[in-house]
Design an enzyme around this catalytic site. Structure first.
Site, short mmCIF file in Angstrom:
data_model
loop_
_atom_site.label_atom_id
_atom_site.label_comp_id
_atom_site.label_asym_id
_atom_site.label_seq_id
_atom_site.Cartn_x
_atom_site.Cartn_y
_atom_site.Cartn_z
CB SER A 242 -0.91 0.02 1.22
OG SER A 242 -0.25 0.57 2.35
CG ASP A 243 1.46 5.68 -1.74
OD1 ASP A 243 2.44 5.87 -0.99
OD2 ASP A 243 1.30 6.30 -2.81
#
Length: 954
Positions: A242-243
């Site tokens: 994930s960012d």
């Protein structure tokens, strides 16, 4: 007694396959241990001898954030080289430095979060510097080269494990965590997915990172495309990271889910395997995953799947086989080869935009060098700390001799007078003046604080003369005579303390706001005005004052000692040639979190350029920038562009100007003439709004692929032949000049008589070659026939349209030297079988005022009128056979749908009244209709209604 060797568990056995070893290890890990692995910072499992592991090491153009490292040109500059061999070698160097840095600092990771393969669809995107090109073919070629270099050539063990960013259709910083990119199926398949797909299929990618935004109404972190497309492209286990902060955004900003447990479970099921959230504190994510398990939203098997993908990367990196890891002893760092490679890359990235013969410069040229970037070597957010540094001025001093070079920066030199008649003053300091922000390295440089060890500004009778630069949009910096920029630290005081503007929130920018007969000085980073207090100059507190009641926002009078254009005029009139070095600061007005407002060159720099040109017609413009500008170069002797070129930027520019190197960089994106040529920043329909060189119908300032040389090349002998599955193309290039130089040969194609909008021309192959004077080389390309396919929305599949295709070979997308036409066999188009399939709402051929949204939270698309207004859709060539008498629409929300055929009278209308149902509560409504044969179906949408499907049951 005989001592028996300790039993080696299967996961430690290098003779077994990674898959079997991971199977074994998963059985040995407890559920809590596996859950712990799902955070970015996975803890050690000491009982099994497993080390801690961190996903994510930024290395877009050199190892970033972790202190000194070799700094290569920005990614868009690497794209401008059009040189896959060079970029592969850069990837090798970066991965070797990552290994060497990790050997002395275990904070340095081997899971590389690079490259960025988002296509440079819109030049105002703040992160333009991070991408390679607007073209999916060029982007995938450069990305594949970089990832191959990062991965290494060993068949089993990877030097580093690259992750592609940012999945998917992510080209806006404005509202980036909440905006939705409306991406029609053709654009999805023909444009946005292609750059990712070809890099993944090449086999050197360890995973991807979803972007912050939504696509078609659904957050990328719960996108079904991860499963439907990404994981279908390879048999390798891919790690989806994930960012930063994106898992929390699903609830906190996007409000897509009601609880974090729901959001976390949905992300894991969609394919996210590692959660980057809350920094190094994994406790909140662990609690959410445990809560999702307890609520029955997740299963242990789904957790195992995510852990398996992470372990697959760790095994490939040699973590479990240090004695067999061929990269374990790599210590190549800041080597002479790496320095030479950085210079080679910077030289190859320079694009000669125009030249009336003034370049290359004669050896005895008297040169005036002016401009705000003339003595700068700028870094961006994803740079390492410079070990070596070369500015254009320094490079020209070295190449031509300081005695032949005059310099004027062109800043406005000012003093700031207070209402009391005193002036802002920078006191002397005994502290270290050479400290560089970020030199010590940081896992999160956003947390680096400003310096407080230097004395705050004061006031006195004479004051300090500051160098003022207006970067446009009324954003300015103030620099003290010692080269330090005024900055604000956490204590609120102004100090001359920063070596450059920078940081996640830049603390070195200000705005002068007219107030009475003077100006208020607002610090942009805090949003507060500057005040003068008894203990120094500071920003006002949040209530508009400071702790001292007499310290109100100060009204300043700007006293201009010298305007920049006056300094420019003084040094340019007697020079043989004037070089104006203009461009951007990568931390100001166009960067991560901030899109640009315009293509124009900042007014301050326009003033300097005009002054130089008025004083001396032999004026050359060198643009050093992370993005294109709309700047008129017609009255200039020459113009060049380069991205910020890293540590060797100045030396490289000097070598090109002097003719030691013939320029051969090529533009990786279209340079438009004005803002009027651009669609809206959030308009992702490159087909409908005619974006990029693929579809743009206007006249660009400089076209995609453009770049001049100091020599000339001729093209000839174009041949093409079709075999099963491929088109074989060859042609010759001859250096007809008297300079050894590189040429970038570009091969494009276009459908001559397409049944629907196709690219004006599309890059299918390219090659950069070096030719001596008089030398000739034959270039051969094998183009797979699937490169000529388009996504047929009527079938929901790729289709090669039969007919004639033109092949175009040349030096840019507009500088075509050779043409030929080849007929290709394919599948003829057929009318849409609407009796069998109906019409999916998003499978339109044309639209106006419509956006695509999520049909459900997990899968499918629907369409709706933009902002709840009115929209029109066209579905061409719908075959009603012998006739239909009924039509249905599957809809939700509130509003109406109108249906007509071929743009004629409305034949059916449906209206959905306001109700308590949600956006995913669809109902099917019917109406009578009489139609037979083939017609275009037109639909009109009114109000915030969602249309998922149109059926024709009988």
């Amino acid at each position: 007694m005989t001592a028996h060797p300790p039993h080696t568990p299967p996961f430690r056995d290098p003779h077994l396959s990674f898959a079997k070893r991971i199977d074994d290890l998963l059985t040995r890990l407890t559920l809590d241990e596996k859950i712990g692995f799902l955070h970015q910072c996975a803890p050690a499992v000491e009982r099994l001898g497993i080390q801690a592991f961190r996903t994510g090491q930024e290395a877009l153009h050199g190892v970033a954030w972790m202190g000194p490292a070799t700094v290569f040109p920005q990614a868009v500059g690497l794209g401008a080289t059009w040189n896959t061999d060079l970029v592969r070698r850069i990837g090798e160097a970066v991965s070797k430095e990552a290994r060497a840095m990790r050997a002395r600092d275990d904070r340095v990771g081997l899971n590389i979060w690079a490259p960025t393969v988002n296509l440079l669809r819109h030049p105002l995107w703040g992160r333009n510097e991070e991408g390679y090109s607007e073209d999916p073919k060029l982007t995938s070629a450069i990305a594949t080269a970089y990832t191959h270099g990062l991965r290494g050539d060993h068949p089993t063990y990877w030097r580093t494990a690259p992750v592609l960013k940012h999945w998917l259709a992510h080209n806006n910083e404005t509202d980036r965590a909440t905006s939705s990119s409306s991406v029609r199926p053709r654009v999805l398949h023909e444009y946005d997915l292609r750059a990712f797909r070809e890099a993944v299929e090449a086999g050197a990618v360890a995973g991807v990172m979803p972007a912050y935004n939504l696509v078609n109404g659904r957050p990328n972190h719960v996108s079904p495309y991860l499963r439907e497309h990404l994981r279908a492209w390879t048999q390798e286990e891919l790690l989806v990271c994930s960012d930063a902060g994106a898992p929390s955004n699903l609830v906190d900003h996007e409000h897509y889910f009601d609880t974090h447990e729901e959001a976390t479970a949905a992300s894991l099921r969609a394919g996210v395997d590692s959660f980057t959230d809350h920094g190094t504190d994994s406790s909140q994510m662990i609690a959410r995953i445990q809560g999702a398990l307890e609520q029955g939203l997740l299963t242990e098997a789904e957790i195992d799947t995510a852990v398996r993908r992470q372990l697959s990367v760790r095994f490939r990196l040699g973590e479990f086989d240090p004695q067999h890891d061929p990269h374990a002893e790599v210590r190549d760092f800041d080597t002479p080869a790496h320095r030479a490679l950085a210079q080679e890359a910077a030289e190859q990235a320079i694009v000669l935009l125009r030249n009336d013969g003034v370049l290359p410069l004669a050896p005895d040229t008297r040169l005036a060098v002016v401009g705000l970037l003339a003595d700068e070597c700028k870094l961006d957010w994803y740079s390492g700390t410079l070990i070596h540094r070369s500015t254009p001025l320094e490079g020209l001093y070295e190449r031509f001799g300081a005695e032949r070079v005059e310099f004027a920066e062109g800043v406005d030199r000012v003093r700031l007078k207070t209402s009391a008649g005193t002036f802002l003053h920078v006191p002397a300091s005994e502290h270290d003046e050479d400290a560089v922000r970020g030199a010590e390295g940081a896992l999160d440089p956003a947390l680096l604080a400003g310096r407080t060890d230097l004395p705050p500004l004061t006031t006195d009778a004479t004051g300090t003369e500051f160098a003022l630069i207006d970067w446009d949009e009324d954003v300015l910096t103030l620099r003290a005579p010692d080269g330090r920029y005024l900055s604000v630290a956490e204590d609120g005081y102004l100090r001359a303390s920063a070596d450059q503007p920078g940081g996640w929130v830049v603390q070195e920018t200000f705005r002068l706001e007219p107030h009475g007969s003077g100006h208020l000085l607002r610090h942009i980073g805090t949003g507060r005005h500057v005040t003068v207090a008894a203990d120094g100059v500071k920003v006002a507190d949040e209530n508009g004052g400071t702790a001292e009641p007499e310290a109100k926002p100060e009204t300043f009078t700007l006293i201009i000692a010298e305007r920049g254009e006056d300094a420019v005029t003084r040094v340019t009139s007697e020079a043989d040639v004037v070089l104006v070095v203009a461009g951007n600061d990568p931390h100001i007005n166009g960067r991560e979190t901030e899109d640009r407002a315009s293509l124009r060159l900042p007014a301050h720099q326009e003033r300097l350029l005009r002054a130089a040109r008025a004083a001396n017609p032999r004026t050359v413009l060198a643009l050093v920038s992370a993005y294109p500008y709309a700047v008129d170069t017609s009255d200039l002797a020459a113009a060049l562009w380069t991205a910020h070129g890293g540590q060797a930027a100045g030396t490289a520019l000097a070598h090109v100007l002097a003719g030691d190197v013939s320029p051969a960089g090529r533009l990786p994106q279209t340079w438009y003439e004005s803002d009027a040529d651009l669609p809206g920043l959030l308009d992702y329909d490159v087909i409908g709004s005619r974006q990029t060189y693929l579809y743009f119908e206007g006249t660009p300032l400089f076209p995609f692929g453009h770049g001049l040389s100091y020599t000339s090349f001729s093209y000839g002998d174009l041949t093409a032949r079709v075999t099963e599955g491929a088109l074989h193309v060859s042609f010759t290039i001859t250096n007809t000049g008297d300079v050894t130089a590189d040429e970038v040969a570009q091969l494009y194609t276009r459908a001559i008589d397409p049944a629907l909008p196709r690219p004006r021309r599309e890059l299918v192959a390219h090659r950069r070659v070096t030719l001596a004077p008089g030398a000739e080389e034959e270039l051969s390309f094998e183009v797979p026939l699937h490169a000529f396919e388009f996504w047929d929305v009527a079938r929901g599949a790729w289709r090669l349209e039969p007919g004639p295709y033109e092949l175009l070979a040349g030096a840019s997308s507009e500088d075509i030297r050779l043409r030929t036409t080849v007929p290709l066999d394919g599948e003829p188009g057929t009318p849409r079988p609407v009796l069998r399939r109906g019409l999916e709402g998003a499978d339109f051929d044309e639209q106006s005022g419509v956006e695509i949204v999520d049909r459900t939270r997990t899968a499918g698309d629907a369409v709706t009128a933009s902002e709840g207004g009115a929209g029109e859709l066209v579905y061409q060539d719908c075959d009603f056979g012998d006739g239909v008498t009924e039509v249905t629409v599957t809809v939700s929300g509130q509003g109406s749908v109108e249906l007509s055929l071929d743009g004629g009278a409305v034949l059916a209308t449906w209206e959905l009244k306001e109700s308590d149902s949600g956006p995913y509560d669809y109902t099917t409504l019917g109406a009578g209709i009489v139609a037979e044969g083939v017609h275009d179906v037109h639909l009109g949408l009114r109000g915030p209604l969602r249309l998922a499907h149109v059926g024709f049951p009988g």
